[in-house]
Enzyme design. Structure first.
Site, short mmCIF file in Angstrom:
data_model
loop_
_atom_site.label_atom_id
_atom_site.label_comp_id
_atom_site.label_asym_id
_atom_site.label_seq_id
_atom_site.Cartn_x
_atom_site.Cartn_y
_atom_site.Cartn_z
N GLY A 14 -6.06 1.10 4.74
CA GLY A 14 -7.69 1.23 4.70
C GLY A 14 -7.95 2.43 3.74
O GLY A 14 -7.61 3.50 3.85
N VAL A 26 -3.70 14.95 -7.65
CA VAL A 26 -2.03 14.61 -7.85
C VAL A 26 -1.98 14.82 -9.30
O VAL A 26 -0.92 15.25 -9.99
CB VAL A 26 -1.68 13.52 -7.23
CG1 VAL A 26 -0.22 12.90 -7.59
CG2 VAL A 26 -1.63 13.75 -5.70
N ARG A 75 -3.01 -3.93 2.16
CA ARG A 75 -2.01 -3.87 3.06
C ARG A 75 -0.81 -4.97 2.83
O ARG A 75 -1.18 -6.26 2.91
CB ARG A 75 -2.57 -4.11 4.67
CG ARG A 75 -3.64 -3.19 4.92
CD ARG A 75 -3.89 -3.05 6.67
NE ARG A 75 -4.67 -1.83 6.87
CZ ARG A 75 -5.96 -1.91 6.98
NH1 ARG A 75 -6.68 -2.95 6.66
NH2 ARG A 75 -6.50 -0.77 7.28
N ASP A 106 -1.24 5.93 8.90
CA ASP A 106 -0.21 5.62 9.72
C ASP A 106 0.89 4.46 9.09
O ASP A 106 2.13 4.71 8.80
CB ASP A 106 -0.85 5.23 10.99
CG ASP A 106 0.35 5.63 12.12
OD1 ASP A 106 1.03 6.49 11.90
OD2 ASP A 106 0.40 4.71 13.02
N THR A 129 -7.19 8.80 5.77
CA THR A 129 -7.73 8.01 6.51
C THR A 129 -8.87 8.57 7.36
O THR A 129 -8.84 9.73 7.65
CB THR A 129 -6.66 7.50 7.72
OG1 THR A 129 -7.27 6.80 8.62
CG2 THR A 129 -6.03 8.54 8.31
N ASP A 131 -9.64 7.85 10.19
CA ASP A 131 -9.36 7.79 11.77
C ASP A 131 -8.94 9.23 12.24
O ASP A 131 -8.87 9.55 13.28
CB ASP A 131 -8.35 6.82 11.89
CG ASP A 131 -8.43 5.55 11.65
OD1 ASP A 131 -9.82 5.17 11.48
OD2 ASP A 131 -7.67 4.68 11.57
N ASP A 133 -6.00 10.37 12.63
CA ASP A 133 -4.99 10.08 13.73
C ASP A 133 -3.56 10.40 13.38
O ASP A 133 -2.50 9.89 14.08
CB ASP A 133 -5.02 8.64 14.27
CG ASP A 133 -4.91 7.59 13.28
OD1 ASP A 133 -4.73 8.14 11.85
OD2 ASP A 133 -4.80 6.48 13.57
N ARG A 175 -9.47 2.95 14.99
CA ARG A 175 -8.34 2.39 15.31
C ARG A 175 -7.42 2.95 16.41
O ARG A 175 -6.33 3.70 16.25
CB ARG A 175 -7.33 2.27 14.18
CG ARG A 175 -6.20 1.11 14.11
CD ARG A 175 -4.91 1.38 13.38
NE ARG A 175 -5.42 1.09 11.73
CZ ARG A 175 -5.39 -0.16 11.37
NH1 ARG A 175 -5.11 -1.23 11.95
NH2 ARG A 175 -5.78 -0.41 9.96
O1 F6P Z 1 -7.48 2.75 9.41
C1 F6P Z 1 -8.84 2.82 9.00
C2 F6P Z 1 -9.45 1.69 9.73
O2 F6P Z 1 -10.94 1.85 9.05
C3 F6P Z 1 -9.59 1.70 11.20
O3 F6P Z 1 -10.57 2.62 11.73
C4 F6P Z 1 -10.15 0.49 11.50
O4 F6P Z 1 -9.49 -0.29 12.54
C5 F6P Z 1 -9.46 -0.45 10.23
O5 F6P Z 1 -9.25 0.28 9.19
C6 F6P Z 1 -10.09 -1.91 9.78
O6 F6P Z 1 -9.32 -2.27 8.95
P1 F6P Z 1 -10.02 -3.47 7.97
O7 F6P Z 1 -10.47 -2.82 6.64
O8 F6P Z 1 -8.56 -4.26 7.61
O9 F6P Z 1 -10.88 -4.33 8.34
#
Ligand code: F6P
Length: 326
Positions: A14, A26, A75, A106, A129, A131, A133, A175
Site C-alpha cells: 500500500g 535514498v 502487491r 509488513d 505504511t 498503519d 504497525d 489493517r
Molecule cells: O497497509 C495499508 C493499508 O492501507 C491498510 O490500512 C489497509 O487495510 C490496506 O492497505 C488496504 O489495501 P488496498 O489498497 O489493497 O485496498
C-alpha cells in the site's frame, strides 16, 4: 563497502504519503556517496519484469511534496514463489544492482527478508505504511499524514453529527492495528476508539454504552479500526441498531482517502532522515535491517524483529481518551 556500486530502489504494498520524499532521499544520498541508483517500477513485479530506469538527481526533483509514489507500487504474487524470486535475482544481476532499498510495510519487508536470505543480497528496508504497525520504530512513513487527514475528516463529520444529534461510527484504516483509530480519536476529540488490540479482551461497545457515553452530550463520534475483530463501523452500527435502537446512528468509512495527499512536514523529515540512513547503513555493511526511529534517534531493526513482533499500542492513550471524553 561490500562491493556495492549500484543500488536498486522500489516501493511495494500500500502506498503512503512520504514515499516520494524517501525515494528522493535514498537517491540523493546514494549519488552523494558515489553510488549509482536504479529506480524499479511497480515493486517486486518490476524487479521480475525489468521495469528499471537509471536515476539521476533530477529524476527525484520536485517530488518531496507529492503523495503516492512515482515508482508506482504493487502487491506481487509471483515474488512469493521461489521461481519469481529467482527471476528477480537474475534481473538484479543483469542490471548490475548490488543492493536494494525496499520501502513498504509488513508484507513488503517479509518478502525482502526471504529474498535477502535466499540470495545473500544486502537489503535495507524503510517502514512505509500509514498503519504504523511495524515493530521497532516509533513511527512509520505516512502515518502522521494519515492521522492529520483523519483528524480533518472527523472535524467535518462532527459538524453534521452535532446538528443532527447523531451517533457516528467512523471507520479508519490500519489493517488490524489500532494506532490510527486511537490517536485519531484523541486528536479529533472523539468519544472512543474501538480497536482490535482491545476487542479481544472486552466488549468495547457495551462498555461504552454502559459508561453512559452520551450522558453529557447529544452527539457522539466513535472511531473504529477496520478489522474482522472489531467488525468495522458497519458491524458496530448494526449492533447499536439492534441492541440500542434509541440512538440515531450513521456510518462513515474514510477508506483510501487516508492514503493520499501531500505529506506533512513530520513525514517529509522522517522520510528524508530514514532515506539517508538507509544508504549510510548499506555503506556500513548493514544488511537485512529496517531503518527505524526511536526517541528521535535512527536505529537499525533486524527484519526478523520488525516483522515477527506485534507492535503494542500504548495503553495509557486509552485512559487519556476515556478521561477526556466525559
Ligand atoms: O497497509 C495499508 C493499508 O492501507 C491498510 O490500512 C489497509 O487495510 C490496506 O492497505 C488496504 O489495501 P488496498 O489498497 O489493497 O485496498
Amino acid at each position: 563497502m561490500a562491493g556495492i556500486n549500484c543500488i536498486g530502489i522500489l516501493t511495494s504494498g500500500g502506498d503512503a504519503p512520504g514515499m516520494n520524499a524517501a525515494i528522493r532521499a535514498v537517491t540523493r544520498a546514494a549519488i552523494y556517496g558515489g553510488l549509482r541508483v536504479k529506480g524499479i517500477y511497480r515493486g517486486y513485479r518490476g524487479l521480475i519484469t525489468g521495469e528499471i530506469v537509471e536515476f539521476k538527481t533530477q529524476n527525484v526533483s520536485n517530488i518531496i511534496q507529492a503523495g503516492g509514489t512515482i515508482l508506482k507500487t504493487a502487491r506481487c504474487k509471483e515474488f512469493q514463489t521461489p521461481e519469481g524470486r529467482k527471476q528477480a535475482y537474475e534481473m538484479m544481476q543483469k542490471e548490475g544492482i548490488d543492493a536494494l532499498v525496499v520501502i513498504g510495510g509488513d508484507g513488503s519487508l517479509t518478502g525482502a527478508r526471504v529474498f535477502a536470505t535466499e540470495f545473500n543480497i544486502p537489503i535495507v528496508g524503510l517502514p512505509g505504511t500509514i498503519d504504523n504497525d511495524l515493530y521497532g520504530t516509533d513511527r512509520t512513513i505516512g502515518y502522521d499524514t494519515a492521522l492529520n487527514t483523519i483528524m480533518e475528516c472527523v472535524d467535518k463529520i462532527r459538524d453534521t453529527a452535532t446538528s443532527h444529534e447523531r451517533l457516528f461510527f467512523i471507520e479508519v484504516m490500519g489493517r488490524d492495528a489500532g494506532f490510527l483509530a486511537l490517536n485519531g480519536a484523541i486528536a479529533s476529540g472523539a468519544e472512543a476508539a474501538i480497536i482490535p488490540e482491545i476487542s479481544t479482551e472486552v466488549d468495547q461497545l457495551s462498555e461504552l454504552i454502559s459508561n453512559g457515553f452520551r450522558k453529557s452530550k447529544n452527539s457522539s463520534i466513535v472511531l473504529v479500526a477496520e478489522s474482522p475483530v472489531t467488525g468495522g463501523a458497519m458491524g458496530m452500527a448494526e449492533r447499536v441498531k439492534n441492541e440500542f435502537p434509541q440512538y440515531d446512528v450513521r456510518v462513515s468509512i474514510l477508506g483510501h482517502l487516508q492514503r493520499g495527499g501531500s505529506p506533512t512536514a513530520a513525514d517529509r523529515i522522517l522520510a528524508s532522515r530514514m532515506g539517508a540512513a538507509a544508504i549510510e547503513a548499506l555503506l556500513e555493511d548493514q544488511r537485512n535491517v529496517m531503518i527505524g526511529i526511536r526517541n528521535d534517534e535512527i536505529v537499525y531493526v533486524p527484519f526478523s524483529k520488525a516483522i515477527k513482533n506485534d507492535k503494542p499500542i500504548k495503553r495509557e492513550l486509552l485512559t487519556t481518551l476515556r478521561t477526556l471524553s466525559i
